[in-house]
Enzyme design. Structure first.
Site, mmCIF file in Angstrom:
data_model
loop_
_atom_site.group_PDB
_atom_site.id
_atom_site.type_symbol
_atom_site.label_atom_id
_atom_site.label_comp_id
_atom_site.label_asym_id
_atom_site.label_seq_id
_atom_site.Cartn_x
_atom_site.Cartn_y
_atom_site.Cartn_z
ATOM 1 C CG ASN A 110 3.225 34.916 53.051
ATOM 2 O OD1 ASN A 110 2.984 33.894 53.694
ATOM 3 N ND2 ASN A 110 3.215 36.129 53.604
ATOM 4 C CG PHE A 114 3.284 29.228 60.880
ATOM 5 C CD1 PHE A 114 3.708 30.507 60.575
ATOM 6 C CD2 PHE A 114 2.388 29.067 61.932
ATOM 7 C CE1 PHE A 114 3.253 31.620 61.287
ATOM 8 C CE2 PHE A 114 1.925 30.168 62.655
ATOM 9 C CZ PHE A 114 2.353 31.440 62.321
ATOM 10 C CB SER A 172 0.067 33.753 60.270
ATOM 11 O OG SER A 172 0.066 33.145 58.987
ATOM 12 C CG ASN A 174 -0.959 32.541 54.897
ATOM 13 O OD1 ASN A 174 -1.899 32.772 54.147
ATOM 14 N ND2 ASN A 174 0.098 33.342 54.997
ATOM 15 C CB THR A 175 -1.936 28.649 60.558
ATOM 16 O OG1 THR A 175 -0.597 28.538 60.070
ATOM 17 C CG2 THR A 175 -2.246 27.457 61.442
ATOM 18 C CE LYS A 210 4.203 40.301 62.369
ATOM 19 N NZ LYS A 210 5.361 39.776 61.590
ATOM 20 C CG ASN A 239 1.272 38.690 60.314
ATOM 21 O OD1 ASN A 239 1.724 38.593 59.187
ATOM 22 N ND2 ASN A 239 1.416 37.734 61.220
#
Length: 350
Positions: A110, A114, A172, A174-175, A210, A239
């Site tokens: 993915n 967010f 994450s 993805n940011t 996390k 994660n």
């Protein structure tokens, strides 16, 4: 797995993954999911950071990003739930498509970024939450924020009164630049701000951290040092990963975080290593798709586990399968309680 569930999962897997996920949430809210509540027993019940949970099998963040299925999820077998991630302002996330099934690998990639309704909308839903289950919130930062570290404290201030714990998610992939906040100085400053926000709550709640699975050696030791010194109550490990080693599915080259079965060994080794660096409870996440894998993570050093991607392939009935299987394995090995098994097989993963 029941035949009806098998047929439903088969149908959902014919659809675009993100659309299928939305339909799955709608079906849960329509009452088509499990309704028995979490299984518990003297062996399965435990305490994490002062929070009593009926069993150690939790729902990982990302499944219910916007806290829209709390009542339905409370009736499933999970011992605790984590929703979010929530950011201060609503944001659409990255362009679609951004979720990919890797069926051959029992995995997913993915790059959501967010996507969520923002802290105000999520706080309103959490304020109306069912009171029985343990519910936590994953805290995130807006993509275009000038001060990402401050975003975490702002979300905690707004939503903290309505949850049992909050998780700082700096892992994450993805940011942009989010994982940069895992550095020792940056992470320490961020957590100091979050802990100040926690202290200002009328009823301060435990704050978890996390981390990414791609940390090792000195970087992992620095994370543990910061967690030990800032008042963090538990560490969520881990994660998603950027590693693509050994994947078979044609979607393997997609950009984003990889979750599911290929992450199991990497994340479990992080759990074991981390458990030698801290006395804090660890929640093991990554590749849990069976009772055997849940038990392995616990024996590696996790006090509880979370899952998400495995539900795509095993359905909600998997949760009860895992809790039943955990109880059987604890009994077979002579453990009176899940806490007694924590770390008993750590050496196998070091």
């Amino acid at each position: 797995m029941r035949l009806v569930e098998q047929l439903g999962l088969r149908a959902l897997r014919q659809l675009d993954p993100e659309r299928a996920h939305g339909i799955a949430l709608s079906l849960l809210n329509a009452g088509l999911g499990p309704r028995g509540g979490p299984k518990t027993s003297s062996r399965l019940s435990t305490t994490i950071a002062g929070i009593a949970i009926p069993n150690p099998v939790g729902l990982a963040a990302g499944f219910d990003k916007n806290a829209t299925a709390l009542n339905a999820l409370a009736k499933t077998g999970f011992g605790f739930l984590e929703v979010g991630a929530a950011t201060p302002w609503p944001q659409p996330g990255n362009p679609k498509p951004r979720l990919f099934r890797l069926t051959q690998d029992q995995a997913a990639i993915n790059r959501f970024g967010f996507n969520n309704d923002g802290m105000d909308a999520i706080a309103a839903r959490l304020a109306a939450r069912p009171k029985g289950p343990v519910i936590g919130l994953n805290l995130g930062a807006n993509k275009d924020s000038a001060d990402k570290a401050d975003d975490f404290a702002r979300v905690l201030t707004r939503c903290g009164p309505h949850v049992d714990f909050a998780t700082v998610n700096v892992s994450s992939p993805n940011t942009e630049k989010l994982r940069d906040l895992q550095g020792k100085a940056a992470l320490g400053a961020l957590l100091d701000g979050v802990m100040d926000a926690r202290a200002a709550l009328a009823h301060p709640i435990p704050v978890f951290l996390k981390i990414a699975p791609d940390l090792e050696g000195d970087a992992l030791a620095e994370i543990a040092d910061v967690a030990n010194s800032t008042g963090v109550a538990a560490i969520v490990a881990t994660n998603t990963t950027l590693d693509r080693t050994g994947l078979q599915a044609p979607q393997a080259a997609e950009v984003g975080g990889l979750s599911g079965q290929p992450l199991f060994e990497k994340s479990t080794r992080v759990v074991a290593q981390l458990s030698t660096l801290t006395e804090l409870p660890i929640i093991g996440v990554g590749g849990v798709g069976s009772a055997e894998q849940a038990y392995a993570k616990i024996r590696a050093g996790a006090s509880a586990i979370q899952l998400y991607t495995a539900l795509v392939y095993g359905g909600m009935s998997l949760v009860d399968d895992i809790t039943h299987g955990l109880e059987e394995r604890l009994a077979e090995d002579g453990f009176a309680n899940i806490a007694d098994a924590v770390g008993s097989g750590r050496a196998d993963w070091l």
